[in-house]
Structures are given as C-alpha cells and as structure tokens.
Design an enzyme around this catalytic site. Structure first.
Site, mmCIF file in Angstrom:
data_model
loop_
_atom_site.group_PDB
_atom_site.id
_atom_site.type_symbol
_atom_site.label_atom_id
_atom_site.label_comp_id
_atom_site.label_asym_id
_atom_site.label_seq_id
_atom_site.Cartn_x
_atom_site.Cartn_y
_atom_site.Cartn_z
ATOM 1 N N ASP A 1 56.703 -44.435 38.785
ATOM 2 C CA ASP A 1 55.605 -44.342 37.898
ATOM 3 C C ASP A 1 55.851 -45.862 36.866
ATOM 4 O O ASP A 1 56.849 -46.198 36.820
ATOM 5 C CB ASP A 1 55.575 -43.048 36.939
ATOM 6 C CG ASP A 1 57.106 -43.027 36.252
ATOM 7 O OD1 ASP A 1 58.078 -43.151 37.141
ATOM 8 O OD2 ASP A 1 57.329 -42.797 35.420
ATOM 9 N N GLU A 2 54.797 -46.008 36.221
ATOM 10 C CA GLU A 2 54.828 -46.860 35.177
ATOM 11 C C GLU A 2 55.665 -48.252 35.447
ATOM 12 O O GLU A 2 56.640 -48.887 34.503
ATOM 13 C CB GLU A 2 55.477 -46.366 33.951
ATOM 14 C CG GLU A 2 54.504 -45.039 33.327
ATOM 15 C CD GLU A 2 55.254 -44.736 32.144
ATOM 16 O OE1 GLU A 2 54.530 -44.342 31.295
ATOM 17 O OE2 GLU A 2 56.508 -44.267 32.020
#
Lengths: 569, 569
Positions: free
Chosen positions: B366-367
């Site tokens: 993620d991210e």
C-alpha cells in the site's frame, strides 16, 4: 570519566554498559543529534535558558521516535536557568531534610518518602550510581518552609511559590508554605533524568517558580460511571505530577447517586448503581480528601441542583417535580416551591460543609429542564403570585435561596455559567465563582461575568471527554483563560480553569489513559507564564512528560508514533 | 425453592442473601421490569427464540443503567432456542469431558481448564452453588470431536461449526473439528449467568452454529508503537471471546522494525526502537503463535513492502532507494531494479515461511511513495528499457516478482487493495487475497476485485483507530461485507473482514480499552447471520458482553452511562 570508571573492578559491568550505549547511540544517530545542535550536557558551564533546552526532532535514524530523558519540567517553571554542569544522585546516599529553622510536618515527611520512590523508581540495579571521587554527587535536598504546616489544608490562594537551587553544595528548596514545597519537590523530581551511563543525573539549575492561576482543576464525573476509589487516588497522583491543585468532584448526577450521605442514607441506597459496591462511603471520602490534601490538592464537591438530580428521586421522591406527559408520569428538577426542598438542601449542605473542608461548594445549576415545572399547577400558581414571568426567574429564586444557605454555613458557592445568565448576574453573591463551560462564545461570557465583578474559572475549551483522532492537545494548550476583552481588573477575577472529563464514555477502564497527557496541556497553560507558547518546545517536553507519567504508573496514552525508553514489564 | 432452602441449616446464610436480593430487586424496580415484559426465567417451558431474549431499557429506577447478566451470546449464534427451564452449575461438581469415541488433544484439555476458570471466575465464595435435591445441577459437558486434532493448526476454511445442547441430562457439544469445539465452549461459557440467589445458572438451550465468514480478523500495528507480548496475548484472549480467528500482525513499518530476524538480525538491531527491549524475539513469536493456535486463531504476519519500509533501511541500507531532494538525501521505497532486493526478500520470505505456519503471508503493497523512484537515474533507465510508462507498472513488476517467491514457497499472498488497481487485477495470482481499506468507494472496490475472480477481505469501514465522541459501534455493526453489487459467485469470494487498529495513537496504555467492545460489533457482523440487524437487541447484548469481557480481565471501555454488576477490586 569513562577510563577512570574502567580501572575499577566494581565498575567493569557499568563500563560495558557504557560502551554498549556509546555504540548504540552511534548507530541510532544520537551523536549526530548532539553534533547538530542538541546542547551537550558535559563540559560547558555556559548558562542555558530553559527555553533553549530542546530536542531536535528532525535527525535521522529510528532514534527520532525514541523519547529521550532530558529532565525538562512540565509545567514549565516561570524562571529557570540551567547549565551544562551535571551532578549525579544515588538512592543509597541521597536524603531529603529540613533546613535549620524550617517548619516541619507530616505532609513533607510523607512527601520525602514519596519522592524518594518516584525519583529512584526503576532500573535501580542497572543504573544506580555510587558516589565516588570522579562524580559530583548530590546527597541532600534541604527544604526551608517559612509558615507552619502542621495539619494544613490547601485552599484557594494558598502560596505555591518556591525557589529551587541545584548546585554542587546541594539542593536548596525555599518556600513560604508547604504547598510551594510540594510543587518544588515535584519540579526537582522532574529535573532528574537517566543521563550518561544510565546514572541519575541533574543539571546545575536555578528556578524561581509560582503559578499563573490559583485554581487549576480536573473534573471527574462519578455518576455516569462509578469510578473505584483506587482510580481516583491514582488520578490525584497524576494531578500532582502536573501541579493541578483542585479535584472538582462531580459526585452525583442523573444516572446515579454514589455518595453515601450520613443524613440521607436512602439517597445512595436507592440511587446508587448498587448500594454496597457502587458507593463512596464516608471512609472512602476521607481517604480521598486526605490523599488529596497530602498532595496539595483541594477537593471541591459538586452537588448539582436543581437539574441533573433524577437519581436523587429514588431515595427522596418528593424532592423532584412530578409531571405528566404523553409518555406518562415523569420526574423533573427539584421542586423549588416547596419549603421541604430547602429544609432538605439545608441539612444536606450542612453535612457537605462538615465532610468537605474546602471553602468552595459547587452547586451546579446547569441545564435545568423546565418541562416538569411548566406542567405543575402549584409551580404555575407560585410564579403568578411572585410575578415571575419566565422560568429562569424561578431558577434564580431557587439558586438564591440555596446560596444563602451556603453563605450562612460560611462557605462560598461555585456554579456553572447558566446561573449567571445575562441580566441575572446581580442575583448571586459577589464572591460566587462562575464556571464557564459552553463552547463557542466563552470569551464573551468571561467578559460578561467579570464585568459584573464575579470571579470565574474556564472549562469551555477543555472538555476532554470530547475526543477525535490524532494529536489533539494543541488546541487545549493554546486556549488561554485571559483571551477575552476586559480590563486588568477583570482578568484578575479569572481564578483559573478546569479540565473536565465527563463520564458518559469513561470509567476506570479508560479514564487515566484518556485524561493524560491531554490534561497536561491544560496544566501548563494554567501554571506557566502567558508567553509559554512555543508549540515545538512544548511538544518535545510533553513527550518526555508522558513517558515520565508512565514510569510513575499512570497509563498516559501516546501523543504520536513513539517509544518511551522502557517498556512495561 | 426459598422456603425449602430456609429449612436447611447450611442454607440460612444463602436465604438471608436471597431475602436481601428480593428486597433490593423490589427497590430497584427489577420486579416491575419482570412484570413489564422481561421473560421470567422460572416456570415456563415455552421455547424462546434467542432474538426475543432482550432487556427492556425503559424501566424506571436506577436499575435502567445497571447491566444485568442474562447469558446472551455474542456474537449471536445462527440458530438458538432457549426455554425458561434453568439449571445450575457448581465448580465443585462440574466437569468437561470427552464423549466416547471423540478425538482428544491438548488443545481441548487446555481449553477445559481455561473455561473452568472463566466460568467460575469470581464471587465463588459468595455465589457458588451446591447441588441438592431442589436444583437441577448440570455436572458435565461432553465434547464430541469427529476429526483428529492432535497438533492441529487453524487455517483458512477450517470447520468452526458446532452443535450445543444444554439439557437436564447434561451438556453435549458436537463438532467436526477442534476449532468448532473451541467456539462451542466459548458459547457455553457465555450462556452461564449469575441467576437468582447468585447461582451459576444456564437455561435449557439448543444451538446450531457456524460462522458466516471464514476470515474474521483483528489487525494490530506493532511498529508505530511497540506492544509488549503480554498485551498481544491478552488481546488474543479478547479475540477468542468474540470468535475472531485471525490475528493480522502488522509487525513492521516505517517507524520501527521490532521483528528479530534470524537471517537478518541487523534489521531489528538497528531498526527497532531499542534492540533489546522493543523487539519480538523468536521465542516471543513462538509464544504468540502457540497462544493463538490454542485459541483457534491464525496469525497472518505482514511484512509491508515496497513502501512503509523506512525502518528496514537502518539495518539494510542498500535496500532502499536513495534520492536527493531540496532537503537533502532521503530514502524511499525498496529499490525494485536491483537483483539484491529480490535475493534479500527471498531469504526473508523463506524465514517467514519457516517461522509463521499460516498459509497466508501479507505483503502489504500500500501507499508506495514514488518520489524517490522518480529521482533515481537507474530506475528511470530500467523503466525505459522495459517500456514502463508509469510507476504503478514498476510497482506491479516488483509485487509480481515477490508473489512468485511466495508462490514458490507454497504460500498464498495477501495484499492491500493498492496492488489490485484498476487494470492491474490480472497481474496477481488468482488465489491472492485483496484487503480493501480505502474508505468511501469500498463497495465499488469489492465489486471490481471479485469481478476479476480475486478473493477479498474488508477493512474499509472498520478502522478502529479512528475515534469520535459517543457510542460509535453502530456504523461498524451495520457495515456488511456483502453490501456491494455483485453476483453470488462474487459474494462467495468475500472471505470476511478485519478490524484494524493502526498504531499512531495506540500502545499498551489504551489498546485494549480502545479496541473492545468496538471490535465486538465487527465480530458479530462477521460471524452471525446476515439478518442479525436488530440494533436494540444488539445494544443490550453488547452491554452484557462488555461487562463479561471486563470480568474476564479485558478493560473494555464503556458504551454509554452504565454499571457492570461488579467493580474491580
């Protein structure tokens, strides 16, 4: 110092620790932190203003998250000068004592014992330092108290000023009163940090300190949830660590009546959640009062009337106004037109006077629901007869009579701002304390109340039961009780403020972690000088203070991603 | 029953208690509660559907706030029929045992001991019941397990169904697997309440139960704050009380790397907050895994890459992309163009495979911050060579290679939804589990992911680190993982969901009180039937369940003004 230490057999283990610490510090970038501006604690004798004692939070490495001990004081003293000279302390050799000619008393004797435990709390085996020729070892803190303190109780306006000097010759703490001595001992305990080699270390320091406001309180609500005595005591500890001096005990309210009254035992027998387990006995109350007194904390009891009293009705049904609505019979606020109500309140207030020594009695007076008053024929008749054209006038009538009782008992009334509604300010005695709580236009309210010469305390911006995700202490920290339009005389009428933790969603499971360190922000606003506004400095000091509270047994919640230099065992 | 009891000498004390209870109940309005609709527990043999077993919260008296024990089960069983017939139990006479022919194993032996402690936890002296001629005393719970359970480990799709019968002849618990037996024991323990005279009481009950979703998880983040092992274990207990079966251990992240790796010890030596005190040793990990296994809880470790890895860089600097910005040298995500990165990850994943038995490995994903990738000449060159026109393609390239390693190790990958960005769904193996976390359009995301045949778990509506004032469990309770537009086949790809407690503002001081009972709302949504949506019923049962957790040692925070029928001592 290190090579010296290494020569001695008994220091070999310590020396190993030192080498490990040095290597570890190197790895985690602490040295680059030191190089990049952090004031080194050895060598220099240059005086350092406390405001320049700060951490850089921008250095690399995982070290940026680890809270370092630096002996920074919370709330920040009014005047502090520290130097890079350091001294060490050891449990074996350090003592608290009285200066010649000082007053002596149990309050301080006990505080000496308490602060010995606090200062030398953990890791003693690992970090305890022995005094030897190579270190300047402080062996005594000498307290000098001017005023007699035997059997003293804290009170509004009690002197809390102190002077603290930490020097090669020893530590000297000079105060007018025992309360200042307690504050000074707290400050001294915070100056000590685990320095190089893990030794208990303190910098050469001079402090002149005093509180900005005399009334610095924390409100707990023991009606919406019952809070066992031990958590109240733990909270008093936390308050002392933050120099709070008033425990505002919102003891009863609609949901329950846990106060075990001598005069009216039915109130808790029928109005507590449980008459045996969910009550404060007279012994419990005495325990709390004494624990607070020994820490210089006043206990201001609140018996909120005429609203917020549904739980009173179980043990004293005729007290409440009864009315009939669509959903059937209901009970409302105390019935203000019956003489029996005032007889009851007189007897209860007499007991409160006897049980709670503080001069202030909080009478509540907030959020009175007029619904039942409106539906009662007798009340309507009474109002017509007196020419009361709206219900606030009836409320004022009630409050005036209750305040007269309080006055006759030699006490002073505190009330929520509702009682000092616009146009009603003249209805209360001049020495009444008005607590401002409604958010939004609180500054106008403070101005209005003080314009009429009434004293006030602020809570409007400090409702800690209101929570949100993230680091939420800055707005509490920024809120200033003097931030309203008014003359100097008006500002002088501001006694201080209170952090309020209402109990709807709080009980012993989350009370301490929710209150601390958020209330600490308010503690500093109320103690430190008005220009203590550097947020970055505060943020770092608060981080250390939070870890300090944890070390002392208060489960204060984290402010942000971080690690205290220890974990619970 | 009372007169009978009173005749016997040994019951005199109990009889007194009974009279007190009757008087107290009368005073607090409990009898009017009984009259006004609450199902009386004595006399009637009429079957009662569990959904009709509910409290009225509108009766007068202070009793309205006091949580009453009623033996209601959380999460609510799929099928339950209870009658008004009651039986009692006593620690002296009650036993857990195996039915003839049942498989036996340590997991259940230990559970028998655990549930004995849980059921007969407190007030034994005051309330322990002896069996006599006047009460129907249950003396045995007989477990019948079909499948062998020696050395078993919980796994995705493990059978958790059970049948429980509480009848005059005894308690029978029939299950396919040991995991169903654990769930059934939990249910049985919850059916027992302190009934009349304070006796351990249980109603005649038949339950057929099974989980709606096979993956019911709680995520803890041990990187933003270190969580000592004992709090993780306590949380596993709380999870078992709520029939959660997955501990998603977000073990490392930017702030710290507390996992003590065998292959790469430098990662925690340099990346943990402290290399000795703030780490999970291999022994700690084994302790947690075994504690979880014995409670039927899988441990899914997350080693989030290529972003969220700043702490990895301290022990393994060449892993991270280095770039230069206005503020100087910075480190970004793992460098995806170096073969060394994949060699390192291969070795680490091999270790993870050996240490963590669960089939699922969470790879994060993620991210990812592309800033450093954009500033690296080698990466730019690599992308040009491969024809990657945007950075998501490079990320996909990285993730695909890591997933291949995972596949080669016989494991299955879980990732955050970022990896299954629109158009990238085909880049991951079909058996990948996609965790949906972004709030807002999560329903569309669930639809998109399942449309491509990928399995999914929901967390978007269950970020419990987000807090607000008030009773906030209802939205968690209402959020349903099937509430998206999709075919039956798509719905079948929803494995369940996870409550996430990210660690920015949470550590051991507030973890348990913040998570419970809020996560309990999610537990019921994931276990109980889709039509379990009666909020009023849930509210009452959750109130009892919260007090139950407290009695079992979990400091679950209050839902509203209330009192459990006991206070901590």
């Amino acid at each position: 110092m290190a090579p010296n230490l290494c020569r001695r057999r008994q220091w070999i283990k310590l020396c190993f620790s030192l080498v490990s610490i040095v290597l570890c510090c190197y790895a985690s970038g602490v040295f680059s932190l030191l190089r990049s501006g952090y004031t080194t604690r050895a060598g220099s004798d240059e005086p350092i203003k406390s405001s320049s004692l700060r951490f850089s939070r921008k250095t690399g490495g995982t070290g940026r998250y680890v809270v370092r001990e630096a002996g920074q004081v919370w709330p920040k003293p009014q005047h502090q000068v520290s130097t890079g000279d350091v001294f060490v302390l050891s449990r074996d050799t350090f003592n608290f004592t009285y200066a010649p000619g000082s007053h002596r008393c149990e309050i301080l004797d006990l505080a000496f014992g308490r602060y010995t435990e606090i200062i030398f709390s953990i890791d003693e085996a690992a970090t305890g330092s022995k005094c030897d020729a190579d270190t300047t070892c402080l062996v005594v803190l000498e307290v000098s108290v001017k005023e007699s303190c035997k059997g003293a109780s804290p009170h509004l306006g009690a002197k809390e000023n102190y002077e603290l000097s930490v020097a090669r010759e020893g530590v000297k703490l000079k105060t007018d009163s025992v309360w200042g001595a307690l504050r000074g001992l707290e400050t001294f305990s915070q100056l000590i940090y685990r320095g190089e080699h893990g030794l208990y270390t303190v910098n050469r320091t001079d402090i002149q300190d005093f509180p900005r406001f005399p009334h610095r309180g924390v409100l707990l609500d023991t009606s919406r949830h019952f809070v066992p005595v031990k958590y109240i005591l733990q909270n008093l500890d936390a308050m002392a660590f933050n120099k709070f001096n008033v425990f505002h005990w919102h003891i009863v309210d609609d949901p329950s009546f846990p106060y075990e009254s001598i005069a009216f035992p039915e109130l808790s027998k029928k109005g507590a959640f449980h008459p045996d387990t969910h009550v404060y006995t007279q012994k419990d109350v005495r325990t709390i009062l004494e624990y607070a007194r020994l820490r210089g904390i006043r206990v201001v009891p609140e018996f909120d009337t005429p609203g917020h009293t549904l739980s009173w009705g179980h043990g004293q049904p005729s007290l409440l106004t009864t009315c009939y609505t669509k959903t059937g019979k209901q009970r409302g606020a105390l019935n203000p037109v019956l003489e029996a109500t005032y007889q009851f309140m007189g007897k209860l207030l007499q007991e409160i006077k006897d049980v709670f020594p503080d001069q202030l009695v909080h009478l509540g007076g907030d959020e009175v629901n007029f619904a039942c008053w409106k539906n009662d024929a007798e009340i309507t008749q009474f109002m017509e007869k007196r020419g009361f054209d709206y219900y606030v006038k009836l409320q004022t009538y009630y409050v005036q009579r209750i305040m007269k009782i309080v006055e006759s008992l030699g006490k002073v009334s505190a009330v929520w701002e509702d009682v000092a509604a616009k146009g009603q300010e003249g209805s209360v005695p001049k020495n009444t304390v008005i607590q401002v709580w409604r958010p939004g236009k609180w500054a106008q309210k403070m101005a209005q109340v003080t314009r009429h010469g009434l004293r006030t305390i602020l809570s409007a911006c400090w409702y800690l039961d209101l929570i949100s995700t993230g680091e939420d202490w800055p707005p509490y920290y920024r809120c200033d009780p003097h931030a309203f339009n008014g003359t100097m005389a008006q500002k002088d009428l501001v006694l201080g403020g209170e952090a309020c933790l209402w109990g709807e969603y709080v009980d012993w499971t989350n009370l301490l972690s929710r209150l601390w360190p958020r209330a600490s922000a308010i503690a500093e606003r109320l103690w430190s000088s008005q220009d203590t506004t550097d947020m970055e400095d505060a943020s770092v000091r608060l981080g250390e203070h939070r870890c300090r509270m944890i070390r002392r047994g208060i489960p204060a919640q984290p402010l942000r991603p971080s690690a205290c230099p220890f974990v619970p065992v």
